[in-house]
Design a protein around this motif. Structure first.
Motif, PDB file in Angstrom:
ATOM      1  N   SER A 164       0.843  -1.122   0.123  1.00 59.73           N
ATOM      2  CA  SER A 164      -0.124   0.022  -0.051  1.00 59.73           C
ATOM      3  C   SER A 164       0.801   1.181   0.144  1.00 59.73           C
ATOM      4  CB  SER A 164      -0.978   0.003   1.374  1.00 59.73           C
ATOM      5  OG  SER A 164      -0.129  -0.126   2.415  1.00 59.73           O
ATOM      6  N   ASP A 165       2.145   1.192   0.800  1.00 62.69           N
ATOM      7  CA  ASP A 165       2.819   2.334   0.819  1.00 62.69           C
ATOM      8  C   ASP A 165       3.553   2.738  -0.763  1.00 62.69           C
ATOM      9  OD1 ASP A 165       2.300   3.071   3.341  1.00 62.69           O
ATOM     10  OD2 ASP A 165       4.139   1.890   4.135  1.00 62.69           O
ATOM     11  N   PHE A 166       3.668   1.520  -1.629  1.00 58.60           N
ATOM     12  CA  PHE A 166       4.224   1.811  -2.813  1.00 58.60           C
ATOM     13  C   PHE A 166       3.078   2.527  -3.825  1.00 58.60           C
ATOM     14  CE2 PHE A 166       7.096  -1.447  -1.247  1.00 58.60           C
ATOM     15  CZ  PHE A 166       8.378  -0.684  -1.680  1.00 58.60           C
ATOM     16  N   GLU A 167       1.794   1.941  -3.419  1.00 54.38           N
ATOM     17  CA  GLU A 167       0.722   2.271  -4.349  1.00 54.38           C
ATOM     18  C   GLU A 167       0.527   3.959  -4.227  1.00 54.38           C
ATOM     19  OE1 GLU A 167      -0.305   0.912  -6.691  1.00 54.38           O
ATOM     20  OE2 GLU A 167      -0.591  -1.550  -6.272  1.00 54.38           O
ATOM     21  N   GLU A 168       0.638   4.172  -3.021  1.00 51.53           N
ATOM     22  CA  GLU A 168       0.404   5.790  -2.700  1.00 51.53           C
ATOM     23  C   GLU A 168       1.222   6.661  -2.965  1.00 51.53           C
ATOM     24  OE1 GLU A 168      -0.014   5.768   1.712  1.00 51.53           O
ATOM     25  OE2 GLU A 168      -1.956   4.513   1.685  1.00 51.53           O
ATOM     26  N   ILE A 169       2.539   6.255  -3.647  1.00 47.07           N
ATOM     27  CA  ILE A 169       3.768   7.195  -4.296  1.00 47.07           C
ATOM     28  C   ILE A 169       3.020   8.058  -5.453  1.00 47.07           C
ATOM     29  CG2 ILE A 169       5.744   7.391  -5.094  1.00 47.07           C
ATOM     30  CD1 ILE A 169       6.530   4.996  -3.669  1.00 47.07           C
ATOM     31  N   THR A 170       2.997   9.041  -5.439  1.00 52.65           N
ATOM     32  CA  THR A 170       2.567   9.971  -6.584  1.00 52.65           C
ATOM     33  C   THR A 170       3.650  10.905  -6.846  1.00 52.65           C
ATOM     34  OG1 THR A 170       1.563  11.646  -5.277  1.00 52.65           O
ATOM     35  CG2 THR A 170       0.317   9.790  -5.570  1.00 52.65           C
ATOM     36  N   ILE A 171       3.616  11.541  -8.276  1.00 50.50           N
ATOM     37  CA  ILE A 171       4.324  12.392  -8.514  1.00 50.50           C
ATOM     38  C   ILE A 171       3.607  13.925  -9.097  1.00 50.50           C
ATOM     39  CG2 ILE A 171       4.055  11.396 -10.856  1.00 50.50           C
ATOM     40  CD1 ILE A 171       6.984  12.238 -11.504  1.00 50.50           C
ATOM     41  N   LYS A 172       3.855  14.944  -8.419  1.00 41.13           N
ATOM     42  CA  LYS A 172       3.358  16.246  -8.858  1.00 41.13           C
ATOM     43  C   LYS A 172       4.282  16.842 -10.075  1.00 41.13           C
ATOM     44  CE  LYS A 172       1.515  20.250  -6.350  1.00 41.13           C
ATOM     45  NZ  LYS A 172       1.553  21.065  -5.370  1.00 41.13           N
ATOM     46  N   ARG A 173       3.337  17.441 -10.721  1.00 42.13           N
ATOM     47  CA  ARG A 173       3.965  18.086 -11.919  1.00 42.13           C
ATOM     48  C   ARG A 173       4.773  19.319 -11.434  1.00 42.13           C
ATOM     49  NH1 ARG A 173       2.978  17.289 -17.376  1.00 42.13           N
ATOM     50  NH2 ARG A 173       1.351  15.898 -17.855  1.00 42.13           N
ATOM     51  N   ARG A 174       6.007  19.619 -11.767  1.00 45.24           N
ATOM     52  CA  ARG A 174       6.780  20.704 -11.246  1.00 45.24           C
ATOM     53  C   ARG A 174       6.623  21.661 -12.144  1.00 45.24           C
ATOM     54  NH1 ARG A 174      10.669  20.005 -15.020  1.00 45.24           N
ATOM     55  NH2 ARG A 174      11.494  17.753 -15.161  1.00 45.24           N
ATOM     56  N   PRO A 175       6.923  23.072 -12.053  1.00 45.72           N
ATOM     57  CA  PRO A 175       6.998  23.986 -13.157  1.00 45.72           C
ATOM     58  C   PRO A 175       7.864  23.849 -14.190  1.00 45.72           C
ATOM     59  CG  PRO A 175       7.229  24.985 -10.846  1.00 45.72           C
ATOM     60  CD  PRO A 175       7.280  23.870 -10.680  1.00 45.72           C
ATOM     61  N   LEU A 176       7.584  24.001 -15.370  1.00 43.93           N
ATOM     62  CA  LEU A 176       8.298  23.615 -16.452  1.00 43.93           C
ATOM     63  C   LEU A 176       9.803  24.511 -16.412  1.00 43.93           C
ATOM     64  CD1 LEU A 176       5.886  23.426 -19.550  1.00 43.93           C
ATOM     65  CD2 LEU A 176       7.099  21.501 -18.473  1.00 43.93           C
ATOM     66  N   THR A 177      10.817  23.679 -16.900  1.00 49.45           N
ATOM     67  CA  THR A 177      12.099  24.523 -16.873  1.00 49.45           C
ATOM     68  C   THR A 177      12.009  25.422 -18.029  1.00 49.45           C
ATOM     69  OG1 THR A 177      13.328  22.791 -17.962  1.00 49.45           O
ATOM     70  CG2 THR A 177      13.384  22.884 -15.622  1.00 49.45           C
ATOM     71  N   GLU A 178      13.093  26.272 -18.221  1.00 46.47           N
ATOM     72  CA  GLU A 178      13.211  26.893 -19.318  1.00 46.47           C
ATOM     73  C   GLU A 178      13.332  26.252 -20.735  1.00 46.47           C
ATOM     74  OE1 GLU A 178      15.744  30.912 -21.156  1.00 46.47           O
ATOM     75  OE2 GLU A 178      16.020  30.337 -19.145  1.00 46.47           O
ATOM     76  N   ASN A 179      14.385  25.229 -20.450  1.00 46.99           N
ATOM     77  CA  ASN A 179      14.692  24.354 -21.572  1.00 46.99           C
ATOM     78  C   ASN A 179      13.224  23.509 -22.018  1.00 46.99           C
ATOM     79  OD1 ASN A 179      16.638  23.083 -23.342  1.00 46.99           O
ATOM     80  ND2 ASN A 179      16.358  21.192 -21.779  1.00 46.99           N
ATOM     81  N   GLU A 180      12.533  23.181 -21.004  1.00 46.23           N
ATOM     82  CA  GLU A 180      11.239  22.187 -21.284  1.00 46.23           C
ATOM     83  C   GLU A 180      10.250  23.116 -22.044  1.00 46.23           C
ATOM     84  OE1 GLU A 180      11.004  18.686 -17.751  1.00 46.23           O
ATOM     85  OE2 GLU A 180      10.476  21.000 -17.482  1.00 46.23           O
ATOM     86  N   LEU A 181      10.364  24.572 -21.818  1.00 48.87           N
ATOM     87  CA  LEU A 181       9.386  25.496 -22.262  1.00 48.87           C
ATOM     88  C   LEU A 181       9.778  25.495 -23.720  1.00 48.87           C
ATOM     89  CD1 LEU A 181       8.598  28.045 -19.575  1.00 48.87           C
ATOM     90  CD2 LEU A 181       7.048  26.651 -20.669  1.00 48.87           C
ATOM     91  N   GLN A 182      11.148  25.702 -23.948  1.00 51.68           N
ATOM     92  CA  GLN A 182      11.722  25.687 -25.364  1.00 51.68           C
ATOM     93  C   GLN A 182      11.440  24.604 -26.134  1.00 51.68           C
ATOM     94  OE1 GLN A 182      13.048  28.862 -26.047  1.00 51.68           O
ATOM     95  NE2 GLN A 182      13.081  28.125 -28.149  1.00 51.68           N
ATOM     96  N   LYS A 183      11.345  23.307 -25.668  1.00 48.38           N
ATOM     97  CA  LYS A 183      11.176  22.117 -26.337  1.00 48.38           C
ATOM     98  C   LYS A 183       9.635  22.338 -26.867  1.00 48.38           C
ATOM     99  CE  LYS A 183      14.629  18.935 -24.328  1.00 48.38           C
ATOM    100  NZ  LYS A 183      14.672  17.795 -23.468  1.00 48.38           N
ATOM    101  N   THR A 184       8.794  22.709 -25.771  1.00 47.46           N
ATOM    102  CA  THR A 184       7.545  22.785 -26.329  1.00 47.46           C
ATOM    103  C   THR A 184       7.221  23.715 -27.404  1.00 47.46           C
ATOM    104  OG1 THR A 184       6.888  22.305 -23.941  1.00 47.46           O
ATOM    105  CG2 THR A 184       5.066  23.274 -25.335  1.00 47.46           C
ATOM    106  N   MET A 185       7.800  24.708 -27.427  1.00 48.79           N
ATOM    107  CA  MET A 185       8.011  25.666 -28.586  1.00 48.79           C
ATOM    108  C   MET A 185       8.466  25.086 -29.751  1.00 48.79           C
ATOM    109  SD  MET A 185       6.190  28.289 -27.002  1.00 48.79           S
ATOM    110  CE  MET A 185       6.738  29.598 -27.694  1.00 48.79           C
ATOM    111  N   ASN A 186       9.433  24.309 -29.709  1.00 59.15           N
ATOM    112  CA  ASN A 186      10.189  23.905 -30.850  1.00 59.15           C
ATOM    113  C   ASN A 186       9.595  22.281 -31.202  1.00 59.15           C
ATOM    114  OD1 ASN A 186      11.545  26.203 -30.793  1.00 59.15           O
ATOM    115  ND2 ASN A 186      13.153  25.702 -29.589  1.00 59.15           N
ATOM    116  N   LYS A 187       8.624  21.965 -31.023  1.00 57.51           N
ATOM    117  CA  LYS A 187       8.111  20.589 -31.538  1.00 57.51           C
ATOM    118  C   LYS A 187       7.745  20.391 -33.100  1.00 57.51           C
ATOM    119  CE  LYS A 187       7.026  18.239 -27.133  1.00 57.51           C
ATOM    120  NZ  LYS A 187       5.890  17.595 -26.404  1.00 57.51           N
TER     121      LYS A 187
END
Length: 391
Positions: A164-187
């Protein structure tokens, strides 16, 4: 222990039943045996037989499992899960599973006992991947789901009883880095960038340039392009039938493997414009010429978008060539041509649903990212033009 009298055509018999606590699950179970008598001597024998039956079935099995657990490593359990899951998934999914497990193993010592793998360790792997190394949310989530799948398999195998402790692990989106924002713009590429890209690619590999242009004209995934056969082309109706994908791990010279498309929405007919028809017919004609003139080196496998020897291109080879192309701040891969097609359709004000059907999307997120960016750019350009209006 309780006794139940049983009467049938064979006579009278007595069923002895007792409850025992399963040491593995901590739950009570019932075991029964049948004897011909119900006297005190028979009751003593019955109780001893029931205890022996319980010991043999549960206690000894639990001891064997505990002995196995003493030396069981996380690596072993992960590998067992890979073999367990392989027959139930597509070949490409199985390959992805192997890659995910390899990534997980990089964070874990090879001699780590499985029982010492904790939820805190699992969570740290995900946090390091996503928040420290800054890998994508989708990839990090896939790693998390792989860990959970391994733990579910372990629970089924009796290696662990509470996950159950493994099943409860989640991942929360972090703010996009500048590089990730650039990647989104350059797809994707605009029309000028696409023309320059194809110009550079033609100088490197003319056949490959035509194949990538075909993706930009149709929105196919590269694997779908490579899996196209002559019978999938309908010249009269100017369309192709997308019904498979080529497994990207197959190298030139190896036996070609066709897999099912990504999802049910990927099965589709795609209309071709005149330029796309010209490209596909050029390949078909060139392949026929190669079969006639280069019979020793060329082998016809029925595929259309192939190298000169008849083998469908290997995806890693394609991307290796594409990395040589220099387009300002754009990372050129085979997938950018698919995204470019989406952007071109967005510029034509094509309805989102129609775009999704054409490119075989089920989840609109990827389509929306490109669609929204293109339409916002169009709005900005319109505003700039309006500002320039003077009377």
């Amino acid at each position: 222990m309780w006794i139940e009298k049983i009467e049938n055509s064979k006579g009278i018999r007595y069923k002895y039943t007792e409850r025992f606590k399963n040491p593995a699950t901590r739950k009570f179970i019932k075991l029964s045996i049948t004897l011909n008598s119900a006297n005190k001597q028979a009751q003593k024998i019955a109780l001893e037989m029931l205890r022996n039956k319980f010991d043999e079935k549960y206690i000894s099995a639990e001891k064997q499992l505990q002995e196995k657990l003493q030396n069981l490593t996380f690596y072993t359990v992960a590998d067992e899960w890979l073999e367990y899951a392989k027959p139930t998934v597509k070949l490409m999914t199985a390959i992805n599973h192997e890659n995910y497990v390899k990534r997980i193993k990089k964070f874990i010592p090879a001699d780590l006992f499985f029982l010492n793998f904790s939820p805190a360790m699992a969570e740290k792997i995900i946090r390091d991947l996503y928040y420290t190394i800054n890998l994508s949310f989708g990839y990090s989530k896939a790693i998390l789901e792989t860990i959970k799948a391994i733990m579910r398999y372990a629970k089924k195998s009796g290696y662990i009883y509470d996950i159950s402790d493994f099943e409860e692990i989640t991942i929360k989106r972090r703010p996009l880095t500048e590089n990730e924002l650039q990647k989104t713009m350059n797809k994707f590429l605009n029309k000028n960038e696409l023309a320059e890209c194809l110009k550079q690619l033609t100088a490197l590999n003319p056949r490959l340039s035509l194949a990538m242009e075909f993706i930009a004209l149709t929105g196919l995934r590269c694997g779908e392009l490579l899996a196209l056969r002559v019978q999938d082309y309908d010249r009269n109706n100017s369309s192709i039938n997308v019904n498979a994908t080529l497994i990207s791990k197959v190298n030139n010279g190896d036996e070609v493997k066709r897999g099912t498309p990504k999802n049910i929405y990927s099965y589709r007919d795609v209309l071709l414009n005149d330029r796309a028809k010209h490209i596909i017919e050029w390949f078909i004609l060139e392949n026929k010429k190669s079969a006639q003139w280069n019979g020793r080196t060329y082998k016809d496998r029925g595929y259309i978008f192939t190298s000169k020897n008849g083998y469908p291109y290997d995806l890693s080879y394609i991307n290796r060539i594409l990395r040589k192309i220099n387009i300002w701040d754009k990372r050129i891969t085979s997938h950018i041509f698919r995204h470019t097609h989406i952007s071109l359709l967005a510029e034509l004000n094509t309805p989102l649903k129609a775009i999704m059907q054409r490119v075989g999307h089920h989840n609109p997120n990827t389509t929306l990212k490109i669609y929204t960016h293109v339409t916002e750019t169009m709005k900005t350009e319109l505003n700039n033009k309006l500002k320039a209006l003077n009377f």
